[in-house]
Design a protein around this motif. Structure first.
Motif, PDB file in Angstrom:
ATOM      1  N   ILE A 252       0.840  -1.212   0.000  1.00 44.13           N
ATOM      2  CA  ILE A 252       0.000   0.000   0.000  1.00 44.13           C
ATOM      3  C   ILE A 252       0.872   1.258   0.000  1.00 44.13           C
ATOM      4  CG2 ILE A 252      -1.654   1.342   1.369  1.00 44.13           C
ATOM      5  CD1 ILE A 252      -2.812  -1.319   2.358  1.00 44.13           C
ATOM      6  N   GLY A 253       1.897   1.264   0.847  1.00 47.97           N
ATOM      7  CA  GLY A 253       2.772   2.423   0.912  1.00 47.97           C
ATOM      8  C   GLY A 253       3.540   2.650  -0.371  1.00 47.97           C
ATOM      9  N   PHE A 254       3.977   1.551  -1.005  1.00 44.31           N
ATOM     10  CA  PHE A 254       4.786   1.666  -2.224  1.00 44.31           C
ATOM     11  C   PHE A 254       3.930   2.030  -3.446  1.00 44.31           C
ATOM     12  CE2 PHE A 254       6.826  -0.235  -5.970  1.00 44.31           C
ATOM     13  CZ  PHE A 254       8.050   0.420  -5.919  1.00 44.31           C
ATOM     14  N   ILE A 255       2.790   1.367  -3.604  1.00 40.26           N
ATOM     15  CA  ILE A 255       1.958   1.575  -4.796  1.00 40.26           C
ATOM     16  C   ILE A 255       1.298   2.955  -4.775  1.00 40.26           C
ATOM     17  CG2 ILE A 255      -0.111   0.772  -6.014  1.00 40.26           C
ATOM     18  CD1 ILE A 255       0.612  -2.068  -5.041  1.00 40.26           C
ATOM     19  N   PHE A 256       0.757   3.322  -3.610  1.00 41.92           N
ATOM     20  CA  PHE A 256       0.023   4.599  -3.534  1.00 41.92           C
ATOM     21  C   PHE A 256       0.897   5.755  -3.031  1.00 41.92           C
ATOM     22  CE2 PHE A 256      -3.148   1.211  -3.076  1.00 41.92           C
ATOM     23  CZ  PHE A 256      -4.033   1.542  -4.090  1.00 41.92           C
ATOM     24  N   ASP A 257       2.153   5.453  -2.696  1.00 43.52           N
ATOM     25  CA  ASP A 257       3.108   6.478  -2.257  1.00 43.52           C
ATOM     26  C   ASP A 257       2.518   7.335  -1.127  1.00 43.52           C
ATOM     27  OD1 ASP A 257       5.450   7.862  -2.185  1.00 43.52           O
ATOM     28  OD2 ASP A 257       4.891   9.292  -3.752  1.00 43.52           O
ATOM     29  N   VAL A 258       2.028   6.668  -0.109  1.00 42.50           N
ATOM     30  CA  VAL A 258       1.419   7.359   1.029  1.00 42.50           C
ATOM     31  C   VAL A 258       2.252   7.110   2.286  1.00 42.50           C
ATOM     32  CG1 VAL A 258      -0.935   7.316   0.147  1.00 42.50           C
ATOM     33  CG2 VAL A 258      -0.072   5.360   1.469  1.00 42.50           C
ATOM     34  N   SER A 259       2.131   8.045   3.213  1.00 45.82           N
ATOM     35  CA  SER A 259       2.812   7.934   4.502  1.00 45.82           C
ATOM     36  C   SER A 259       1.764   7.700   5.584  1.00 45.82           C
ATOM     37  CB  SER A 259       3.596   9.218   4.782  1.00 45.82           C
ATOM     38  OG  SER A 259       4.102   9.192   6.095  1.00 45.82           O
ATOM     39  N   TYR A 260       1.899   6.630   6.338  1.00 45.64           N
ATOM     40  CA  TYR A 260       0.932   6.358   7.388  1.00 45.64           C
ATOM     41  C   TYR A 260       1.550   5.479   8.470  1.00 45.64           C
ATOM     42  CZ  TYR A 260       0.185   1.758   5.198  1.00 45.64           C
ATOM     43  OH  TYR A 260       0.360   0.499   4.679  1.00 45.64           O
ATOM     44  N   THR A 261       0.848   5.432   9.614  1.00 50.64           N
ATOM     45  CA  THR A 261       1.312   4.641  10.762  1.00 50.64           C
ATOM     46  C   THR A 261       0.318   3.524  11.036  1.00 50.64           C
ATOM     47  OG1 THR A 261       2.340   6.598  11.744  1.00 50.64           O
ATOM     48  CG2 THR A 261       1.935   4.733  13.201  1.00 50.64           C
ATOM     49  N   THR A 262       0.838   2.329  11.261  1.00 46.50           N
ATOM     50  CA  THR A 262      -0.010   1.179  11.577  1.00 46.50           C
ATOM     51  C   THR A 262       0.730   0.306  12.602  1.00 46.50           C
ATOM     52  OG1 THR A 262      -1.224  -0.691  10.634  1.00 46.50           O
ATOM     53  CG2 THR A 262       0.888  -0.146   9.623  1.00 46.50           C
ATOM     54  N   GLN A 263       0.274  -0.867  12.842  1.00 49.28           N
ATOM     55  CA  GLN A 263       0.935  -1.738  13.835  1.00 49.28           C
ATOM     56  C   GLN A 263       0.998  -3.163  13.328  1.00 49.28           C
ATOM     57  OE1 GLN A 263      -0.560  -4.294  15.812  1.00 49.28           O
ATOM     58  NE2 GLN A 263      -2.564  -4.100  14.865  1.00 49.28           N
ATOM     59  N   LEU A 264       1.971  -3.904  13.866  1.00 47.64           N
ATOM     60  CA  LEU A 264       2.156  -5.297  13.465  1.00 47.64           C
ATOM     61  C   LEU A 264       2.176  -6.236  14.665  1.00 47.64           C
ATOM     62  CD1 LEU A 264       2.696  -6.723  10.720  1.00 47.64           C
ATOM     63  CD2 LEU A 264       5.136  -6.613  11.238  1.00 47.64           C
ATOM     64  N   PHE A 265       2.211  -5.669  15.879  1.00 46.92           N
ATOM     65  CA  PHE A 265       2.379  -6.525  17.060  1.00 46.92           C
ATOM     66  C   PHE A 265       1.095  -7.230  17.479  1.00 46.92           C
ATOM     67  CE2 PHE A 265       1.734  -2.164  18.702  1.00 46.92           C
ATOM     68  CZ  PHE A 265       0.573  -2.339  19.435  1.00 46.92           C
ATOM     69  N   GLY A 266      -0.065  -6.777  16.986  1.00 46.17           N
ATOM     70  CA  GLY A 266      -1.327  -7.388  17.394  1.00 46.17           C
ATOM     71  C   GLY A 266      -1.371  -8.895  17.152  1.00 46.17           C
ATOM     72  N   PRO A 267      -1.125  -9.349  15.904  1.00 40.64           N
ATOM     73  CA  PRO A 267      -1.163 -10.799  15.679  1.00 40.64           C
ATOM     74  C   PRO A 267      -0.109 -11.561  16.479  1.00 40.64           C
ATOM     75  CG  PRO A 267      -1.250  -9.598  13.598  1.00 40.64           C
ATOM     76  CD  PRO A 267      -0.926  -8.604  14.658  1.00 40.64           C
ATOM     77  N   MET A 268       1.073 -10.949  16.690  1.00 38.65           N
ATOM     78  CA  MET A 268       2.132 -11.663  17.405  1.00 38.65           C
ATOM     79  C   MET A 268       1.786 -11.807  18.890  1.00 38.65           C
ATOM     80  SD  MET A 268       4.008 -12.324  14.894  1.00 38.65           S
ATOM     81  CE  MET A 268       5.626 -12.864  15.413  1.00 38.65           C
TER      82      MET A 268
ATOM     83  N   HIS B 176      12.571  -0.558   8.848  1.00 36.87           N
ATOM     84  CA  HIS B 176      13.358   0.627   9.191  1.00 36.87           C
ATOM     85  C   HIS B 176      14.405   0.910   8.105  1.00 36.87           C
ATOM     86  CE1 HIS B 176      15.481   3.540  11.644  1.00 36.87           C
ATOM     87  NE2 HIS B 176      16.608   2.854  11.480  1.00 36.87           N
ATOM     88  N   LEU B 177      15.043  -0.148   7.580  1.00 34.24           N
ATOM     89  CA  LEU B 177      16.020   0.040   6.499  1.00 34.24           C
ATOM     90  C   LEU B 177      15.353   0.603   5.248  1.00 34.24           C
ATOM     91  CD1 LEU B 177      18.210  -3.195   6.785  1.00 34.24           C
ATOM     92  CD2 LEU B 177      18.739  -0.873   7.587  1.00 34.24           C
ATOM     93  N   LEU B 178      14.144   0.090   4.920  1.00 30.15           N
ATOM     94  CA  LEU B 178      13.428   0.596   3.737  1.00 30.15           C
ATOM     95  C   LEU B 178      13.059   2.061   3.920  1.00 30.15           C
ATOM     96  CD1 LEU B 178      11.059  -2.440   2.979  1.00 30.15           C
ATOM     97  CD2 LEU B 178      13.138  -1.764   1.743  1.00 30.15           C
ATOM     98  N   GLN B 179      12.717   2.437   5.155  1.00 31.15           N
ATOM     99  CA  GLN B 179      12.396   3.840   5.435  1.00 31.15           C
ATOM    100  C   GLN B 179      13.626   4.724   5.260  1.00 31.15           C
ATOM    101  OE1 GLN B 179      10.541   3.683   9.388  1.00 31.15           O
ATOM    102  NE2 GLN B 179       8.805   4.747   8.519  1.00 31.15           N
ATOM    103  N   GLU B 180      14.740   4.256   5.775  1.00 23.12           N
ATOM    104  CA  GLU B 180      15.967   5.048   5.679  1.00 23.12           C
ATOM    105  C   GLU B 180      16.397   5.266   4.238  1.00 23.12           C
ATOM    106  OE1 GLU B 180      18.596   4.854   9.667  1.00 23.12           O
ATOM    107  OE2 GLU B 180      19.062   3.376   8.117  1.00 23.12           O
ATOM    108  N   LYS B 181      16.133   4.282   3.367  1.00 24.92           N
ATOM    109  CA  LYS B 181      16.500   4.403   1.955  1.00 24.92           C
ATOM    110  C   LYS B 181      15.439   5.145   1.156  1.00 24.92           C
ATOM    111  CE  LYS B 181      19.419   0.271   1.884  1.00 24.92           C
ATOM    112  NZ  LYS B 181      20.667   1.060   1.687  1.00 24.92           N
ATOM    113  N   GLY B 182      14.323   5.512   1.820  1.00 22.84           N
ATOM    114  CA  GLY B 182      13.300   6.292   1.146  1.00 22.84           C
ATOM    115  C   GLY B 182      12.417   5.494   0.209  1.00 22.84           C
ATOM    116  N   ILE B 183      12.411   4.168   0.337  1.00 22.26           N
ATOM    117  CA  ILE B 183      11.600   3.328  -0.565  1.00 22.26           C
ATOM    118  C   ILE B 183      10.132   3.391  -0.166  1.00 22.26           C
ATOM    119  CG2 ILE B 183      11.227   0.963  -1.386  1.00 22.26           C
ATOM    120  CD1 ILE B 183      14.220   0.484  -0.963  1.00 22.26           C
ATOM    121  N   VAL B 184       9.841   3.312   1.138  1.00 19.42           N
ATOM    122  CA  VAL B 184       8.476   3.435   1.648  1.00 19.42           C
ATOM    123  C   VAL B 184       8.503   4.353   2.856  1.00 19.42           C
ATOM    124  CG1 VAL B 184       7.654   1.191   0.823  1.00 19.42           C
ATOM    125  CG2 VAL B 184       8.703   1.389   3.094  1.00 19.42           C
TER     126      VAL B 184
END
Length: 232
Positions: free
Chosen positions: A36-52, A108-116
């Protein structure tokens, strides 16, 4: 295979199953977030810890209810079952957090490189807004142990007390917490919460989770194989 190894293997296989299922769900969510972030080039915050965290909770409750009578039926002692369950529970929390933080690190690495520009909310952000791998991992470990403790403890209380007595205890504790929230000076509590070191706070919460987990030992070492009836 003797009873000790058989019990360990039974619980370990169950742990691997839950870890695999909930890790797969989390990783698929991560892929969707990135797409979603890559295709639509949007900036947003979400979470991943819920399922874990859900995986830890499900393993704790499901393992205690379903595996306990099976293990004892296979010849294990109650004490051996609890030791094996504790050991595999720790591995469940550790494995969950390692997988979760590898995903965090890659993002975090993808963010630092500006990809997403997708941000995954983590409890460690309460400690520092700057990314710190080890600090964030430690805080999530403590949260994992807290989730484990508050999942196992009420499950064991339910098994030993029966549904009726458990809900009486549950509503009694809920009433006490409600009265404390209503009549206590929450302003002072909020000031204290804002001033306390978050690393210390999460470490204490993790220790509380560990204490809740270990407190189930005396309740289960002489527990019957079947839960009390719904009328108890």
């Amino acid at each position: 295979m003797n009873a000790v190894k058989g019990t360990n293997r039974l619980i370990r296989d169950d742990m691997r199953l839950y870890l695999g299922i909930f890790s797969s769900i989390a990783l698929m969510l991560a892929v969707v977030y990135l797409a979603i972030g890559f295709i639509f080039d949007v900036s947003y915050t979400t979470q991943l810890f819920g399922p874990m965290y859900g995986g830890i909770c499900t393993f704790a409750i499901g393992g205690m209810i379903t595996l306990f009578p099976v293990a004892i039926g296979m010849g294990s002692t109650r004490i051996q079952f609890m030791k094996s369950f504790y050991m595999n529970s720790v591995w469940m929390v550790a494995g969950t957090m390692v997988i979760l933080h590898v995903a965090y690190f890659l993002l975090h690495l993808l963010q630092e490189k500006g990809i997403v520009d997708v941000t995954l909310y983590q409890p460690g952000m309460l400690y520092s807004s700057e990314y710190h791998f080890l600090s964030y991992l430690w805080i999530d470990l403590m949260c994992g142990f807290l989730v484990l403790g508050i999942s196992v403890f009420p499950t064991v209380c339910w098994m030993r007390l029966g549904m009726r007595n458990f809900f009486i205890m549950f509503f009694g504790v809920g009433l006490m917490i409600t009265l404390i929230v209503v009549f206590a000076d929450l302003g002072e509590w909020m000031k204290w919460f804002a001033s306390v070191n978050m690393m210390t706070l999460f470490t204490v919460l993790g220790c509380i989770g560990g204490a809740l987990l270990l407190s189930t030992y005396p309740m289960m070492k002489n527990a019957p194989l079947t839960m009390k009836s719904k009328k108890d």
